[in-house]
Write a protein that holds these residues in place. Structure first.
Motif, PDB file in Angstrom:
ATOM      1  N   GLY A   1      11.600 -10.969  -2.008  1.00 32.04           N
ATOM      2  CA  GLY A   1      10.948  -9.652  -1.677  1.00 32.04           C
ATOM      3  C   GLY A   1      11.376  -9.309  -0.192  1.00 32.04           C
ATOM      4  O   GLY A   1      11.954 -10.121   0.622  1.00 32.04           O
ATOM      5  N   VAL A   2      10.841  -8.007   0.164  1.00 35.32           N
ATOM      6  CA  VAL A   2      11.111  -7.458   1.471  1.00 35.32           C
ATOM      7  C   VAL A   2      10.214  -6.440   1.554  1.00 35.32           C
ATOM      8  O   VAL A   2       9.504  -6.008   0.721  1.00 35.32           O
ATOM      9  CB  VAL A   2      12.604  -7.095   1.480  1.00 35.32           C
ATOM     10  CG1 VAL A   2      12.860  -5.690   0.342  1.00 35.32           C
ATOM     11  CG2 VAL A   2      13.137  -6.472   2.705  1.00 35.32           C
ATOM     12  N   GLY A   3      10.124  -5.962   2.978  1.00 32.72           N
ATOM     13  CA  GLY A   3       9.389  -4.771   3.261  1.00 32.72           C
ATOM     14  C   GLY A   3       8.682  -5.040   4.490  1.00 32.72           C
ATOM     15  O   GLY A   3       8.835  -4.271   5.776  1.00 32.72           O
ATOM     16  N   LEU A   4       7.533  -6.043   4.536  1.00 37.67           N
ATOM     17  CA  LEU A   4       6.821  -6.157   5.729  1.00 37.67           C
ATOM     18  C   LEU A   4       7.833  -7.121   6.504  1.00 37.67           C
ATOM     19  O   LEU A   4       7.360  -7.593   7.872  1.00 37.67           O
ATOM     20  CB  LEU A   4       5.686  -6.623   5.320  1.00 37.67           C
ATOM     21  CG  LEU A   4       4.688  -5.569   4.712  1.00 37.67           C
ATOM     22  CD1 LEU A   4       3.374  -6.076   4.543  1.00 37.67           C
ATOM     23  CD2 LEU A   4       4.828  -4.318   5.115  1.00 37.67           C
ATOM     24  N   GLU A   5       8.542  -8.079   6.020  1.00 40.64           N
ATOM     25  CA  GLU A   5       9.216  -8.987   6.577  1.00 40.64           C
ATOM     26  C   GLU A   5      10.741  -9.030   5.845  1.00 40.64           C
ATOM     27  O   GLU A   5      10.648  -8.239   4.912  1.00 40.64           O
ATOM     28  CB  GLU A   5       8.901 -10.611   6.388  1.00 40.64           C
ATOM     29  CG  GLU A   5       7.177 -10.894   7.028  1.00 40.64           C
ATOM     30  CD  GLU A   5       6.875 -12.050   6.595  1.00 40.64           C
ATOM     31  OE1 GLU A   5       7.418 -13.213   6.385  1.00 40.64           O
ATOM     32  OE2 GLU A   5       5.544 -12.102   6.659  1.00 40.64           O
ATOM     33  N   PHE A   6      11.710  -9.686   6.593  1.00 41.53           N
ATOM     34  CA  PHE A   6      13.191  -9.680   6.172  1.00 41.53           C
ATOM     35  C   PHE A   6      12.949 -10.249   4.907  1.00 41.53           C
ATOM     36  O   PHE A   6      13.741  -9.761   3.809  1.00 41.53           O
ATOM     37  CB  PHE A   6      13.875 -10.176   7.199  1.00 41.53           C
ATOM     38  CG  PHE A   6      15.309 -10.157   6.933  1.00 41.53           C
ATOM     39  CD1 PHE A   6      15.794  -9.208   5.665  1.00 41.53           C
ATOM     40  CD2 PHE A   6      16.349 -10.526   8.042  1.00 41.53           C
ATOM     41  CE1 PHE A   6      17.292  -9.055   5.819  1.00 41.53           C
ATOM     42  CE2 PHE A   6      17.606 -10.121   8.017  1.00 41.53           C
ATOM     43  CZ  PHE A   6      18.146  -9.236   6.820  1.00 41.53           C
ATOM     44  N   HIS A   7      12.438 -11.222   4.526  1.00 42.76           N
ATOM     45  CA  HIS A   7      12.477 -12.248   3.346  1.00 42.76           C
ATOM     46  C   HIS A   7      11.017 -12.666   3.030  1.00 42.76           C
ATOM     47  O   HIS A   7      10.390 -13.273   3.785  1.00 42.76           O
ATOM     48  CB  HIS A   7      13.282 -13.485   3.327  1.00 42.76           C
ATOM     49  CG  HIS A   7      14.656 -13.331   3.714  1.00 42.76           C
ATOM     50  ND1 HIS A   7      15.153 -13.199   5.010  1.00 42.76           N
ATOM     51  CD2 HIS A   7      15.565 -12.785   2.808  1.00 42.76           C
ATOM     52  CE1 HIS A   7      16.505 -13.026   4.869  1.00 42.76           C
ATOM     53  NE2 HIS A   7      16.926 -12.557   3.595  1.00 42.76           N
TER      54      HIS A   7
ATOM     55  N   THR B   1       0.979  -1.174  -0.116  1.00 43.56           N
ATOM     56  CA  THR B   1       0.052   0.085  -0.100  1.00 43.56           C
ATOM     57  C   THR B   1       0.877   1.298   0.008  1.00 43.56           C
ATOM     58  O   THR B   1       2.141   1.241   0.362  1.00 43.56           O
ATOM     59  CB  THR B   1      -0.835  -0.023   1.359  1.00 43.56           C
ATOM     60  OG1 THR B   1      -0.102   0.284   2.394  1.00 43.56           O
ATOM     61  CG2 THR B   1      -1.768  -1.231   1.323  1.00 43.56           C
ATOM     62  N   PRO B   2       0.358   2.441  -0.354  1.00 42.33           N
ATOM     63  CA  PRO B   2       1.094   3.530  -0.367  1.00 42.33           C
ATOM     64  C   PRO B   2       1.669   3.982   1.200  1.00 42.33           C
ATOM     65  O   PRO B   2       2.910   4.276   1.200  1.00 42.33           O
ATOM     66  CB  PRO B   2       0.159   4.601  -0.434  1.00 42.33           C
ATOM     67  CG  PRO B   2      -0.784   4.291  -1.639  1.00 42.33           C
ATOM     68  CD  PRO B   2      -0.917   2.647  -1.059  1.00 42.33           C
ATOM     69  N   GLU B   3       1.060   3.644   2.156  1.00 42.87           N
ATOM     70  CA  GLU B   3       1.375   3.841   3.507  1.00 42.87           C
ATOM     71  C   GLU B   3       2.770   2.929   3.880  1.00 42.87           C
ATOM     72  O   GLU B   3       3.721   3.301   4.395  1.00 42.87           O
ATOM     73  CB  GLU B   3       0.490   3.624   4.480  1.00 42.87           C
ATOM     74  CG  GLU B   3       0.741   3.386   5.947  1.00 42.87           C
ATOM     75  CD  GLU B   3      -0.073   3.328   7.020  1.00 42.87           C
ATOM     76  OE1 GLU B   3      -0.081   3.552   8.196  1.00 42.87           O
ATOM     77  OE2 GLU B   3      -1.197   2.496   6.809  1.00 42.87           O
ATOM     78  N   GLN B   4       2.521   1.571   3.194  1.00 44.12           N
ATOM     79  CA  GLN B   4       3.613   0.587   3.585  1.00 44.12           C
ATOM     80  C   GLN B   4       4.938   1.018   2.745  1.00 44.12           C
ATOM     81  O   GLN B   4       5.961   0.936   3.269  1.00 44.12           O
ATOM     82  CB  GLN B   4       3.312  -0.642   3.114  1.00 44.12           C
ATOM     83  CG  GLN B   4       2.181  -1.530   3.914  1.00 44.12           C
ATOM     84  CD  GLN B   4       1.348  -2.556   3.601  1.00 44.12           C
ATOM     85  OE1 GLN B   4       1.446  -2.737   2.290  1.00 44.12           O
ATOM     86  NE2 GLN B   4       0.910  -3.279   4.361  1.00 44.12           N
ATOM     87  N   ILE B   5       4.649   1.404   1.435  1.00 40.92           N
ATOM     88  CA  ILE B   5       5.841   1.939   0.600  1.00 40.92           C
ATOM     89  C   ILE B   5       6.518   3.173   1.189  1.00 40.92           C
ATOM     90  O   ILE B   5       7.932   3.347   1.394  1.00 40.92           O
ATOM     91  CB  ILE B   5       5.473   2.204  -0.910  1.00 40.92           C
ATOM     92  CG1 ILE B   5       4.833   1.109  -1.701  1.00 40.92           C
ATOM     93  CG2 ILE B   5       6.434   2.991  -1.692  1.00 40.92           C
ATOM     94  CD1 ILE B   5       4.045   1.294  -2.646  1.00 40.92           C
ATOM     95  N   GLU B   6       5.992   4.149   1.678  1.00 39.48           N
ATOM     96  CA  GLU B   6       6.392   5.287   2.566  1.00 39.48           C
ATOM     97  C   GLU B   6       7.182   4.706   3.731  1.00 39.48           C
ATOM     98  O   GLU B   6       8.358   5.135   4.206  1.00 39.48           O
ATOM     99  CB  GLU B   6       5.337   6.190   3.104  1.00 39.48           C
ATOM    100  CG  GLU B   6       5.935   7.409   3.561  1.00 39.48           C
ATOM    101  CD  GLU B   6       6.662   8.102   2.688  1.00 39.48           C
ATOM    102  OE1 GLU B   6       7.772   8.982   3.087  1.00 39.48           O
ATOM    103  OE2 GLU B   6       6.446   7.973   1.431  1.00 39.48           O
TER     104      GLU B   6
END
Length: 284
Positions: free
Chosen positions: A205-211, A41-46
């Motif tokens: 992939g990364v972002g909400l988790e390490f992997h 989401t935009p919030e997560q990307i930020e």
């Protein structure tokens, strides 16, 4: 093409968006597509972007301070102190038992090198410093190569070509292309320069988790692997070897990955956001 599992599910009664239509087209053709949870989401990307700013700051600090005679434990302290002073957490620290805040991989060490007081940088070494940051629950990940003083022309070329592989992989990653497009482009460039690509490790992939998904392999065929959809966040991190692509894990520490022939290896890594127009770099 063989039919893959159904990942992209439209909520019952929801109206199809243009994104839904595009992804479902590929899914119905039998391609592997991401699940909706991989689309940030935009919030997560930020949040990931802010984490990436700190991650880049860590590597900028290392670039200023790294020198011959420095121990890799000193690098670890720099990383830890900078990260926590900015309200963040070094993601590697205690991750599945990893004992330090950063990976420091010298010469024939491909990745996951553990910092140590006894490991002293010497003139001519090449070292990969791999930094990952958690800020407010959001993860970012990047690594750079550093040449200590003056090294051999062969090592210089390896470091340069590894960076070119990252850049070429980035160019190959296009919205509604495939993960395999990235690996195919990287492998071609490495081989053209007389080098090999490690096959046992990959981007992710990364972002909400390490992997997270997908696995981003740095070799392969165009048109294969997961569909690349705007909103996905992942790393590209090719590990390029001077000799064989084969590697082994040090039995003593269970982490350090070394080239099978003990010839040098180089790696560069960024975290990327897939947009409608191509990749945006979130960590340098």
């Amino acid at each position: 093409m063989s039919r893959n599992k159904i990942n992209w599910r439209v909520p019952k009664g929801a109206e199809l968006t243009e994104l839904d239509k595009k992804v479902l087209y590929f899914q119905n053709k039998g391609h592997l597509v991401p699940s909706r949870k991989l689309i940030k989401t935009p919030e997560q990307i930020e949040g990931i972007r802010k984490s990436g700013i700190i991650n880049t700051g860590v590597l900028d600090l290392v670039a200023q301070e790294i020198h011959a005679g420095m121990s890799t434990a000193e690098i670890d302290k720099l990383v830890y102190d900078y990260t926590v002073s900015h309200g963040a957490i070094p993601a590697p620290l205690n991750y599945e038992g990893f004992p330090k805040s950063v990976c420091t991989s010298i010469n024939e060490v491909v990745c996951h090198g553990i910092p140590s007081e006894e490991e002293i940088l010497e003139e001519g070494d090449i070292i990969n410093v791999d930094v990952s940051t958690i800020l407010d629950g959001y993860y970012s990940d990047a690594s750079r190569m550093f040449i200590i003083g003056k090294t051999t022309p062969e090592k210089e070329k390896l470091v340069r070509v590894a960076k070119e592989c990252l850049e070429i992989g980035m160019q190959a990653a296009q919205p509604f292309g495939f993960v395999g497009d990235i690996g195919n482009a990287i492998e071609k460039h490495a081989k053209k320069n007389g080098f090999s690509v490690v096959r046992d490790l990959c981007g992710h992939g990364v972002g909400l988790e390490f992997h997270e998904e997908p696995d981003v392999e740095h070799f392969g065929r165009k048109g294969t692997g997961m569909l690349l959809v705007p909103g996905m966040v992942f790393t590209i991190e090719p590990m390029i070897n001077m000799g064989t692509w084969e590697v082994f894990i040090d039995e003593e520490d269970g982490w350090t990955v070394v080239t099978e022939d003990e010839k040098p290896s180089a790696q560069w890594e960024h975290t990327f956001l897939m947009t409608e127009h191509g990749l945006e770099i979130l960590t340098y």
